[in-house]
Design a protein around this motif. Structure first.
Motif, PDB file in Angstrom:
ATOM      1  N   THR A  90       0.832  -1.202   0.000  1.00 23.75           N
ATOM      2  CA  THR A  90       0.000   0.000   0.000  1.00 23.75           C
ATOM      3  C   THR A  90       0.868   1.254   0.000  1.00 23.75           C
ATOM      4  N   GLY A  91       1.934   1.234   0.824  1.00 25.50           N
ATOM      5  CA  GLY A  91       2.850   2.376   0.872  1.00 25.50           C
ATOM      6  C   GLY A  91       3.521   2.643  -0.451  1.00 25.50           C
ATOM      7  N   MET A  92       3.619   1.611  -1.309  1.00 30.51           N
ATOM      8  CA  MET A  92       4.224   1.769  -2.634  1.00 30.51           C
ATOM      9  C   MET A  92       3.157   1.960  -3.714  1.00 30.51           C
ATOM     10  N   ASP A  93       1.887   2.184  -3.277  1.00 31.12           N
ATOM     11  CA  ASP A  93       0.750   2.389  -4.188  1.00 31.12           C
ATOM     12  C   ASP A  93       0.480   1.174  -5.081  1.00 31.12           C
ATOM     13  N   ASN A  94       0.921  -0.006  -4.644  1.00 27.01           N
ATOM     14  CA  ASN A  94       0.635  -1.235  -5.383  1.00 27.01           C
ATOM     15  C   ASN A  94      -0.577  -1.884  -4.722  1.00 27.01           C
ATOM     16  N   PHE A  95      -1.761  -1.322  -5.014  1.00 30.83           N
ATOM     17  CA  PHE A  95      -2.963  -1.719  -4.290  1.00 30.83           C
ATOM     18  C   PHE A  95      -3.413  -3.140  -4.639  1.00 30.83           C
ATOM     19  N   GLY A  96      -3.139  -3.583  -5.869  1.00 31.59           N
ATOM     20  CA  GLY A  96      -3.526  -4.938  -6.263  1.00 31.59           C
ATOM     21  C   GLY A  96      -2.841  -5.987  -5.397  1.00 31.59           C
ATOM     22  N   ASN A  97      -1.511  -5.889  -5.271  1.00 33.37           N
ATOM     23  CA  ASN A  97      -0.769  -6.828  -4.426  1.00 33.37           C
ATOM     24  C   ASN A  97      -1.173  -6.682  -2.963  1.00 33.37           C
ATOM     25  N   ALA A  98      -1.368  -5.426  -2.540  1.00 31.41           N
ATOM     26  CA  ALA A  98      -1.731  -5.181  -1.135  1.00 31.41           C
ATOM     27  C   ALA A  98      -3.032  -5.895  -0.795  1.00 31.41           C
ATOM     28  N   GLN A  99      -4.040  -5.738  -1.631  1.00 35.83           N
ATOM     29  CA  GLN A  99      -5.344  -6.328  -1.331  1.00 35.83           C
ATOM     30  C   GLN A  99      -5.298  -7.851  -1.378  1.00 35.83           C
ATOM     31  N   ALA A 100      -4.463  -8.407  -2.275  1.00 36.69           N
ATOM     32  CA  ALA A 100      -4.313  -9.863  -2.320  1.00 36.69           C
ATOM     33  C   ALA A 100      -3.722 -10.381  -1.010  1.00 36.69           C
ATOM     34  N   TYR A 101      -2.690  -9.707  -0.493  1.00 33.41           N
ATOM     35  CA  TYR A 101      -2.086 -10.136   0.766  1.00 33.41           C
ATOM     36  C   TYR A 101      -3.017  -9.898   1.949  1.00 33.41           C
ATOM     37  N   TYR A 102      -3.795  -8.808   1.922  1.00 37.04           N
ATOM     38  CA  TYR A 102      -4.749  -8.582   3.004  1.00 37.04           C
ATOM     39  C   TYR A 102      -5.779  -9.721   3.056  1.00 37.04           C
ATOM     40  N   LYS A 103      -6.299 -10.122   1.903  1.00 38.39           N
ATOM     41  CA  LYS A 103      -7.299 -11.193   1.875  1.00 38.39           C
ATOM     42  C   LYS A 103      -6.729 -12.490   2.453  1.00 38.39           C
ATOM     43  N   LYS A 104      -5.518 -12.858   1.999  1.00 31.52           N
ATOM     44  CA  LYS A 104      -4.895 -14.093   2.492  1.00 31.52           C
ATOM     45  C   LYS A 104      -4.592 -13.986   3.979  1.00 31.52           C
ATOM     46  N   GLY A 105      -4.014 -12.839   4.372  1.00 31.57           N
ATOM     47  CA  GLY A 105      -3.626 -12.662   5.766  1.00 31.57           C
ATOM     48  C   GLY A 105      -4.820 -12.697   6.707  1.00 31.57           C
ATOM     49  N   ILE A 106      -5.907 -12.015   6.335  1.00 34.11           N
ATOM     50  CA  ILE A 106      -7.101 -11.982   7.185  1.00 34.11           C
ATOM     51  C   ILE A 106      -7.715 -13.373   7.287  1.00 34.11           C
ATOM     52  N   ALA A 107      -7.767 -14.108   6.151  1.00 39.13           N
ATOM     53  CA  ALA A 107      -8.326 -15.464   6.160  1.00 39.13           C
ATOM     54  C   ALA A 107      -7.553 -16.372   7.107  1.00 39.13           C
ATOM     55  N   ILE A 108      -6.222 -16.269   7.094  1.00 40.02           N
ATOM     56  CA  ILE A 108      -5.392 -17.099   7.972  1.00 40.02           C
ATOM     57  C   ILE A 108      -5.562 -16.685   9.424  1.00 40.02           C
ATOM     58  N   LEU A 109      -5.597 -15.371   9.703  1.00 38.06           N
ATOM     59  CA  LEU A 109      -5.727 -14.890  11.078  1.00 38.06           C
ATOM     60  C   LEU A 109      -7.083 -15.265  11.680  1.00 38.06           C
ATOM     61  N   ARG A 110      -8.118 -15.354  10.841  1.00 41.72           N
ATOM     62  CA  ARG A 110      -9.444 -15.749  11.355  1.00 41.72           C
ATOM     63  C   ARG A 110      -9.387 -17.155  11.958  1.00 41.72           C
ATOM     64  N   LYS A 111      -8.527 -18.005  11.418  1.00 43.96           N
ATOM     65  CA  LYS A 111      -8.391 -19.374  11.933  1.00 43.96           C
ATOM     66  C   LYS A 111      -7.746 -19.384  13.319  1.00 43.96           C
ATOM     67  N   THR A 112      -6.967 -18.340  13.634  1.00 44.19           N
ATOM     68  CA  THR A 112      -6.226 -18.314  14.902  1.00 44.19           C
ATOM     69  C   THR A 112      -7.069 -17.785  16.053  1.00 44.19           C
ATOM     70  N   ASN A 113      -8.195 -17.142  15.736  1.00 42.81           N
ATOM     71  CA  ASN A 113      -9.061 -16.535  16.754  1.00 42.81           C
ATOM     72  C   ASN A 113      -8.343 -15.452  17.568  1.00 42.81           C
ATOM     73  N   ASP A 114      -7.310 -14.844  16.984  1.00 39.08           N
ATOM     74  CA  ASP A 114      -6.615 -13.731  17.645  1.00 39.08           C
ATOM     75  C   ASP A 114      -7.355 -12.447  17.249  1.00 39.08           C
ATOM     76  N   SER A 115      -8.291 -12.042  18.078  1.00 42.46           N
ATOM     77  CA  SER A 115      -9.209 -10.958  17.713  1.00 42.46           C
ATOM     78  C   SER A 115      -8.499  -9.634  17.454  1.00 42.46           C
ATOM     79  N   ILE A 116      -7.471  -9.324  18.258  1.00 40.99           N
ATOM     80  CA  ILE A 116      -6.781  -8.043  18.082  1.00 40.99           C
ATOM     81  C   ILE A 116      -6.078  -8.003  16.733  1.00 40.99           C
ATOM     82  N   LYS A 117      -5.390  -9.087  16.377  1.00 41.62           N
ATOM     83  CA  LYS A 117      -4.711  -9.119  15.075  1.00 41.62           C
ATOM     84  C   LYS A 117      -5.713  -9.045  13.928  1.00 41.62           C
TER      85      LYS A 117
END
Length: 600
Positions: A134-161
């Motif tokens: 996002t800081g490099m204005d590469n929003f396509g890559n940023a959103q792809a990593y956000y989707k993957k990262g959020i999906a994985i974190l949901r499995k951990t039940n770490d609410s703050i993360k």
């Protein structure tokens, strides 16, 4: 839509929130751990190195100890410590603003997190990598990593993360203009933070919801959410995002055409940014105030705020970034303008035509010679015109470098004298003049200034309204540029004073303030549509302050310049003077050259 640069700055603040939640940082503890490491008071070397990295807040020290940890972990093939070493190294690089190296470190850490099958580590790293994109204005890559990262974190039940990842993803969608997705992610983030009773997360999420509503034109909803965020952040004493949100409130009231309220919010942002020395927000608040005062027709105050915006904007640029930006811009400009390439192509085309004619019409040697002579004269004439135009825009050695290499590299100069002049009361006078009269008046003075500085071997850099800027020491090896600059300043002041007595010269006369500072600068070619030679650095900012703190008809110099001219000029110490946003500075009036009569 709101300036992308501003929202990117805010995104960095949100990414830091992610680190704050995910990792500890206690400098006192870090210092004690470092002492223990240096004295050998530990049982497990890699463990204490990891603990130092977890608590250390200085990115340079973090980089130093991460290298030690990675070196030792590589020898022992310790996946956990390799994961942690690269993670903290990436954090440090991101704090320093080196996104490329940070990304490299994060990807290395992600590799080891995958080998360890650590879902929390994998998800957290993906969110950090997304933030970098996002800081490099590469929003396509940023959103792809956000989707993957959020999906994985949901499995951990770490609410703050999860909540923090949603918050950062919402900010990315906001920056890329996907307002509906930004609102969905920000609202979910706010709900999770509310359940966790985490006020800082609630404040950020609520503020972001307000920004989205503002962009959607839902001003009442925006105002409600942003005001709630500001209240929470004031209680938490977290002032950086408040300055951003206050600018948004200013925009909301500007759109409602409630200009006084809009100015009040922008002023609050500026005062808060100045109080906590948040340079990028000082710059942005001044820019907003400049726009607001221009809207209501107060051009003098608008111009003053714009000058402050430029000063703080330029102070954020470091030497390396300036060099890279100047190189990239110059490459673009050369490819667009083709100043010398077009001329060379014309010459080559004509010469090729000449050769073909020689082969086809050998019998017409005399005619061909006349044509060749005509071609040569035409080319020479156009080349002289092109070179003359280029030298009007760029210094001679810079123009030569451009012609030879096709680009110009930014350069750092260790000692350059910079002069600023400004006409007292110009703005109020200019409001009463027609555009033609205004241009004629400025041209009358600046044409003479050009001639004066040229006679001393100095270089005009640019004019901004009624402000005139020049420099000495950029393109010659002479070390007497401070002395030459002061002599030129006396000539400029004398010319302005003489003009006041010459009623035939111009109907409009002014008092002039002059300021000079000497020190290091970076110089290069900038601009996206027109070539422009410019200089940057704190030396330039201080020179501007010397001018604004001068008095009519006087030459005000910094302590740096004074130290270089004191044996040749009689100076008057002004003592230590408080300068807006810079603290206390020593200044000196130059009264006369030693051996010359003084006008004061």
């Amino acid at each position: 839509m709101f300036d992308t640069k501003k929202t990117t700055y805010f995104l960095i603040g949100l990414t830091l929130l992610f680190f704050e939640i995910s990792y500890g940082q206690n400098q006192k503890l870090a210092d004690s751990l470092i002492v223990a490491y240096k004295t050998g008071s530990y049982d497990d070397e890699m463990k204490i190195l990891s603990e130092i990295l977890l608590e250390e807040t200085n990115p340079d020290i973090t980089l130093e100890y991460s290298e030690i940890l990675l070196s030792k972990a590589s020898k022992d093939s310790s996946l956990v410590h390799l994961y942690n070493g690269y993670l903290q190294q990436g954090n440090a690089f991101q704090f320093k603003g080196d996104n490329t190296k940070a990304l490299e470190s994060y990807l290395s850490s992600l590799n080891y997190a995958n080998r360890l099958q650590d879902d929390k580590g994998i998800g957290s790293l993906m969110i950090s990598i997304a933030g970098l994109y996002t800081g490099m204005d590469n929003f396509g890559n940023a959103q792809a990593y956000y989707k993957k990262g959020i999906a994985i974190l949901r499995k951990t039940n770490d609410s703050i993360k999860i909540a923090t990842a949603l918050l950062n993803a919402g900010d990315d969608y906001f920056n890329s203009g996907k307002l509906d997705s930004a609102l969905i992610h920000s609202k979910e983030s706010a709900r999770v933070f509310e359940k966790l009773d985490y006020p800082l997360g609630v404040a950020y999420s609520t503020g972001n919801i307000g920004m989205v509503y503002a962009e959607q034109g839902k001003h009442d909803d925006a105002e409600t959410n942003i005001n709630r965020s500001i209240e929470l952040l004031e209680e938490l004493e977290d002032y950086y995002p408040i300055t951003v949100y206050l600018i948004y409130m200013s925009d909301i009231y500007l759109k409602k055409e409630q200009h006084a309220t809009a100015i009040d919010y922008a002023n609050r942002s500026l005062l808060l940014a100045e109080q906590y020395q948040l340079k990028e927000q000082i710059s942005e608040a001044n820019l907003k105030l400049s726009q607001l005062y221009e809207t209501i027709g107060n051009l003098e105050v608008s111009y003053a705020h714009y000058k402050d915006h430029i000063i703080y904007r330029d102070s954020l640029i470091n030497v390396e970034n300036v060099q890279q930006i100047a190189d990239m811009r110059t490459d673009y400009e050369v490819s667009q303008k083709q100043i010398e390439v077009d001329l060379l192509d014309t010459k080559n085309t004509l010469l090729e035509t000449q050769k073909r004619n020689q082969l086809i019409v050998l019998g017409f040697v005399g005619l061909l010679l006349l044509a060749s002579l005509w071609f040569y004269r035409a080319i020479s004439k156009e080349k002289k015109k092109s070179e003359s135009l280029l030298l009007n825009i760029l210094p001679e050695d810079t123009a030569t470098e451009l012609k030879l290499n096709g680009k110009v590299k930014a350069k750092q100069y260790e000692s350059v004298s910079v002069l600023f002049t400004d006409f007292k009361g110009f703005t109020s006078y200019s409001e009463k003049l027609s555009p033609e009269a205004l241009v004629d008046t400025v041209s009358f003075y600046f044409s003479k200034f050009d001639a004066i500085i040229d006679s001393y071997g100095l270089e005009k850099i640019k004019t901004i309204g009624d402000a005139y800027m020049c420099a000495g020491g950029l393109h010659d090896a002479k070390e007497d540029h401070p002395q030459r600059m002061v002599r030129a300043a006396f000539d400029i002041a004398a010319f302005v004073e003489e003009t006041k007595k010459d009623t035939a010269a111009t109907d409009l006369t002014f008092d002039i303030r002059i300021g000079i500072n000497t020190g290091p600068v970076v110089a290069g070619v900038v601009g996206t549509k027109k070539f422009a030679y410019d200089i940057w650095g704190d030396t330039v900012n201080v020179a501007s302050r010397m001018e604004s703190m001068s008095e009519p008809g006087r030459i005000n110099v910094s302590e740096n310049t004074y130290a270089l001219i004191l044996h040749e000029f009689e100076c008057e110490a002004r003592g230590e003077i408080s300068v807006k946003n810079r603290g206390v500075m020593k200044m000196f009036f130059v009264n006369k050259e030693i051996g010359a009569r003084s006008s004061h």
